[in-house]
Design a protein around this motif. Structure first.
Motif, PDB file in Angstrom:
ATOM      1  N   ASP A   6       3.216  -1.539  -9.537  1.00  0.00           N
ATOM      2  CA  ASP A   6       3.661  -0.149  -9.873  1.00  0.00           C
ATOM      3  C   ASP A   6       3.504   0.793  -9.083  1.00  0.00           C
ATOM      4  O   ASP A   6       3.639   2.016  -9.107  1.00  0.00           O
ATOM      5  N   GLU A   7       3.125   0.482  -7.697  1.00  0.00           N
ATOM      6  CA  GLU A   7       2.938   1.740  -6.703  1.00  0.00           C
ATOM      7  C   GLU A   7       3.935   1.418  -5.555  1.00  0.00           C
ATOM      8  O   GLU A   7       3.831   0.086  -5.114  1.00  0.00           O
ATOM      9  N   MET A   8       4.554   2.314  -5.181  1.00  0.00           N
ATOM     10  CA  MET A   8       5.401   2.239  -3.936  1.00  0.00           C
ATOM     11  C   MET A   8       4.744   1.470  -2.914  1.00  0.00           C
ATOM     12  O   MET A   8       3.443   2.013  -2.610  1.00  0.00           O
ATOM     13  N   SER A   9       5.236   0.515  -2.093  1.00  0.00           N
ATOM     14  CA  SER A   9       4.453  -0.174  -1.141  1.00  0.00           C
ATOM     15  C   SER A   9       5.247  -0.076   0.233  1.00  0.00           C
ATOM     16  O   SER A   9       6.542   0.224   0.280  1.00  0.00           O
ATOM     17  N   SER A  10       4.673  -0.719   1.367  1.00  0.00           N
ATOM     18  CA  SER A  10       5.590  -0.963   2.458  1.00  0.00           C
ATOM     19  C   SER A  10       5.777  -2.599   2.428  1.00  0.00           C
ATOM     20  O   SER A  10       5.056  -3.360   1.986  1.00  0.00           O
ATOM     21  N   TRP A  11       6.893  -2.799   3.087  1.00  0.00           N
ATOM     22  CA  TRP A  11       7.217  -4.222   3.423  1.00  0.00           C
ATOM     23  C   TRP A  11       6.264  -5.071   4.010  1.00  0.00           C
ATOM     24  O   TRP A  11       6.187  -6.394   4.039  1.00  0.00           O
ATOM     25  N   GLU A  12       5.454  -4.452   4.604  1.00  0.00           N
ATOM     26  CA  GLU A  12       4.391  -4.876   5.625  1.00  0.00           C
ATOM     27  C   GLU A  12       2.947  -5.232   4.997  1.00  0.00           C
ATOM     28  O   GLU A  12       2.068  -5.959   5.547  1.00  0.00           O
ATOM     29  N   ALA A  13       3.010  -4.784   3.750  1.00  0.00           N
ATOM     30  CA  ALA A  13       1.711  -4.772   2.948  1.00  0.00           C
ATOM     31  C   ALA A  13       1.435  -6.271   2.475  1.00  0.00           C
ATOM     32  O   ALA A  13       2.440  -7.125   2.310  1.00  0.00           O
ATOM     33  N   SER A  14       0.123  -6.884   2.631  1.00  0.00           N
ATOM     34  CA  SER A  14      -0.035  -8.113   2.160  1.00  0.00           C
ATOM     35  C   SER A  14      -0.043  -8.212   0.601  1.00  0.00           C
ATOM     36  O   SER A  14      -0.576  -7.129   0.149  1.00  0.00           O
ATOM     37  N   VAL A  15       0.165  -9.190   0.210  1.00  0.00           N
ATOM     38  CA  VAL A  15       0.259  -9.432  -1.353  1.00  0.00           C
ATOM     39  C   VAL A  15      -1.172 -10.118  -1.780  1.00  0.00           C
ATOM     40  O   VAL A  15      -1.200 -11.135  -1.082  1.00  0.00           O
ATOM     41  N   ASN A  16      -1.846  -9.609  -2.690  1.00  0.00           N
ATOM     42  CA  ASN A  16      -3.001 -10.213  -3.103  1.00  0.00           C
ATOM     43  C   ASN A  16      -2.684 -11.143  -4.264  1.00  0.00           C
ATOM     44  O   ASN A  16      -1.795 -11.126  -4.955  1.00  0.00           O
ATOM     45  N   GLU A  17      -3.871 -12.013  -4.528  1.00  0.00           N
ATOM     46  CA  GLU A  17      -3.755 -12.726  -5.663  1.00  0.00           C
ATOM     47  C   GLU A  17      -3.439 -11.905  -6.990  1.00  0.00           C
ATOM     48  O   GLU A  17      -4.027 -10.863  -7.202  1.00  0.00           O
ATOM     49  N   ASP A  18      -2.667 -12.506  -7.692  1.00  0.00           N
ATOM     50  CA  ASP A  18      -2.335 -11.903  -8.981  1.00  0.00           C
ATOM     51  C   ASP A  18      -1.672 -10.399  -8.912  1.00  0.00           C
ATOM     52  O   ASP A  18      -1.352  -9.932  -9.852  1.00  0.00           O
ATOM     53  N   ASP A  19      -1.072 -10.098  -8.068  1.00  0.00           N
ATOM     54  CA  ASP A  19      -0.452  -8.944  -7.776  1.00  0.00           C
ATOM     55  C   ASP A  19       0.839  -9.278  -8.418  1.00  0.00           C
ATOM     56  O   ASP A  19       1.628 -10.330  -8.378  1.00  0.00           O
ATOM     57  N   GLU A  20       1.493  -8.231  -8.981  1.00  0.00           N
ATOM     58  CA  GLU A  20       2.977  -8.014  -9.174  1.00  0.00           C
ATOM     59  C   GLU A  20       3.830  -7.551  -8.465  1.00  0.00           C
ATOM     60  O   GLU A  20       3.680  -6.273  -8.002  1.00  0.00           O
ATOM     61  N   VAL A  21       4.901  -8.165  -7.760  1.00  0.00           N
ATOM     62  CA  VAL A  21       5.610  -7.437  -6.690  1.00  0.00           C
ATOM     63  C   VAL A  21       6.871  -7.179  -7.196  1.00  0.00           C
ATOM     64  O   VAL A  21       7.788  -8.143  -7.686  1.00  0.00           O
ATOM     65  N   LEU A  22       7.458  -6.070  -7.165  1.00  0.00           N
ATOM     66  CA  LEU A  22       8.891  -5.286  -7.697  1.00  0.00           C
ATOM     67  C   LEU A  22       9.802  -5.176  -6.537  1.00  0.00           C
ATOM     68  O   LEU A  22       9.346  -4.412  -5.514  1.00  0.00           O
ATOM     69  N   PHE A  23      10.861  -6.083  -6.615  1.00  0.00           N
ATOM     70  CA  PHE A  23      11.852  -5.827  -5.497  1.00  0.00           C
ATOM     71  C   PHE A  23      13.143  -4.851  -6.164  1.00  0.00           C
ATOM     72  O   PHE A  23      13.568  -5.247  -7.054  1.00  0.00           O
ATOM     73  N   PHE A  24      13.222  -3.789  -5.471  1.00  0.00           N
ATOM     74  CA  PHE A  24      14.134  -2.606  -5.814  1.00  0.00           C
ATOM     75  C   PHE A  24      15.384  -2.798  -4.801  1.00  0.00           C
ATOM     76  O   PHE A  24      15.135  -2.502  -3.545  1.00  0.00           O
ATOM     77  N   PRO A  25      16.396  -2.996  -4.978  1.00  0.00           N
ATOM     78  CA  PRO A  25      17.730  -3.100  -4.128  1.00  0.00           C
ATOM     79  C   PRO A  25      17.755  -1.337  -3.753  1.00  0.00           C
ATOM     80  O   PRO A  25      17.067  -0.583  -4.559  1.00  0.00           O
ATOM     81  N   PRO A  26      18.445  -1.094  -2.962  1.00  0.00           N
ATOM     82  CA  PRO A  26      18.776   0.284  -2.688  1.00  0.00           C
ATOM     83  C   PRO A  26      19.193   1.167  -3.575  1.00  0.00           C
ATOM     84  O   PRO A  26      19.838   0.932  -4.725  1.00  0.00           O
ATOM     85  N   VAL A  27      18.141   2.304  -4.003  1.00  0.00           N
ATOM     86  CA  VAL A  27      18.254   3.123  -5.148  1.00  0.00           C
ATOM     87  C   VAL A  27      19.451   4.027  -4.841  1.00  0.00           C
ATOM     88  O   VAL A  27      19.855   4.426  -3.774  1.00  0.00           O
ATOM     89  N   ALA A  28      19.906   4.623  -6.064  1.00  0.00           N
ATOM     90  CA  ALA A  28      20.971   5.502  -6.288  1.00  0.00           C
ATOM     91  C   ALA A  28      21.185   6.400  -7.232  1.00  0.00           C
ATOM     92  O   ALA A  28      21.993   6.425  -8.287  1.00  0.00           O
ATOM     93  N   GLY A  29      19.805   7.244  -7.298  1.00  0.00           N
ATOM     94  CA  GLY A  29      19.580   8.092  -8.370  1.00  0.00           C
ATOM     95  C   GLY A  29      20.433   9.221  -8.382  1.00  0.00           C
ATOM     96  O   GLY A  29      21.078   9.369  -7.076  1.00  0.00           O
ATOM     97  N   GLY A  30      20.543   9.917  -9.361  1.00  0.00           N
ATOM     98  CA  GLY A  30      21.376  11.215  -9.274  1.00  0.00           C
ATOM     99  C   GLY A  30      22.879  11.227  -9.504  1.00  0.00           C
ATOM    100  O   GLY A  30      23.466  10.163  -9.484  1.00  0.00           O
TER     101      GLY A  30
END
Lengths: 79, 152, 152, 79
Positions: free
Chosen positions: D55-79
């Motif tokens: 639940d924290e915005m991250s960079s694509w280069e960030a390492s994923v750690n054990e038990d992490d939950e990774v959220l994939f957001f397609p291009p956003v389009a709010g507003g």
């Protein structure tokens, strides 16, 4: 040449009237203002003051014609 | 009427409806509010003097300029005149457009021009009992005292 | 709450009241409206999907950034989620400040950031019966078709 | 290493599910996306896609750690 002069806001207070008729030799709006300022000691030119002739915004360099009505606007402060 | 002067409280909802359009995705509005101080002085109320014949003509020109310069669909501006109390709306600008960039630009253009080109003056009545004509924005920004400089 | 997500129609008056302040002379608001077309297609309704845990956190950050970067007093943003009809308000931003320049800048900053950083997606339902996820602004601006480019 | 993956909007439709657990050798968020794309033929990377970890915005280069939950957001389009 006869010209009607109108003063607004601060200029009206400085001139002590809101309208007057002046009989002068003619010239630009700026020259007319200086003439009126010589008549009304409190009336002082201001940066960003504006002038209109016959209800149309004008430049200070515009010539005043016979029977024109010249409006002297002190610096505006809308909004 | 794209530009108008009102001696009664501004109807914000009506101004917004005037620019509502199902083809528009963006709406930007500006309101000038009477605040309780100006340049260090406590303000009690404010008085707007408007020379309507020129203000209405020039105001309509400003709106037309905005519609021509920016890709906006509708724009409206209403300015108050007379005595206003703290918190009242002195001026409102509403703009609608297909996209927001043009709506922001046009709204800002209109209020900037309204503040410098229209024959409108305000007199501030301070809590001290004193009242004073407020100088134009440019003069205030330049830090000039009233009447200490000459033009032409 | 400076940033919030709502599944009911946005209360414009309440948003404005949240930024009302007698020290402020300028108020700027932006509203995103559901319009009847997008990229040449006739739109019937729109659906917003919001991932609230991140949207609320990031949204609050955006407001804080605006308050820190610009000389504004108050700022609020509300974004809708769920199914919206034409003409409804999808998002509102309200900003109050002593002076208008900062209010315009902050309002624009907030909506620009909200549109590019928050996990919010919209699906357009066209009058043809087809529905489609709308690509981000940058992709649309670059003229890319959906999915024809890669990131990383 | 076990990671929980979540898909949103277009990515959810392309992956055909909204959540899955994956057992992999670990790596960056970008590497995880490529791994999942190889499992789901319709899932395609997009310019301006975003990623969040726990639940924290991250960079694509960030390492994923054990038990992490990774959220994939397609291009956003709010507003």
């Amino acid at each position: 040449m006869k010209t009607r002069v109108r003063y607004f806001a601060l200029f009206r207070e400085q001139a002590g009237c809101d309208t007057e008729r002046v009989d002068w030799s003619g010239g630009t709006a700026a020259e007319l203002f200086r003439l009126m300022a010589s008549k009304h000691p409190l009336l002082r030119s201001q940066a960003a003051a504006l002038v209109a002739i016959n209800d149309e915004m004008s430049s200070w360099e515009a010539s005043v014609n016979e029977d024109d009505e010249v409006l002297f606007f002190p610096p505006v402060a809308g909004g | 009427m794209k530009f108008s002067v009102s001696d009664r409280p501004i109807d914000v909802e009506a101004a917004k409806i005037a620019v509502t359009d199902c083809h528009c995705g963006a709406f930007v509005s500006f309101e000038g509010w009477i605040r309780d101080h100006n340049e260090g002085q406590a303000v009690e109320r404010l008085e707007y003097e408007v020379y309507r014949p020129v203000a209405e003509k020039e105001g309509a020109k400003i709106i037309d300029e905005a519609l021509a310069r920016f890709a906006v669909s509708h724009a409206i501006c209403i300015h108050r005149e007379g005595l206003l109390e703290l918190g009242e709306i002195a001026v409102i600008v509403c703009v609608s457009a297909a996209h927001r960039g043009a709506a922001f630009d046009a709204c800002r253009y209109i209020i900037d021009q309204v503040k410098t080109r229209l024959p409108i003056w305000k007199k501030e009545h301070y809590v001290t009992g004193v009242s004073e004509w407020v100088n134009c924005e440019q003069c205030a920004a330049a830090g000039h005292a009233h009447g200490d400089h000459r033009h032409e």
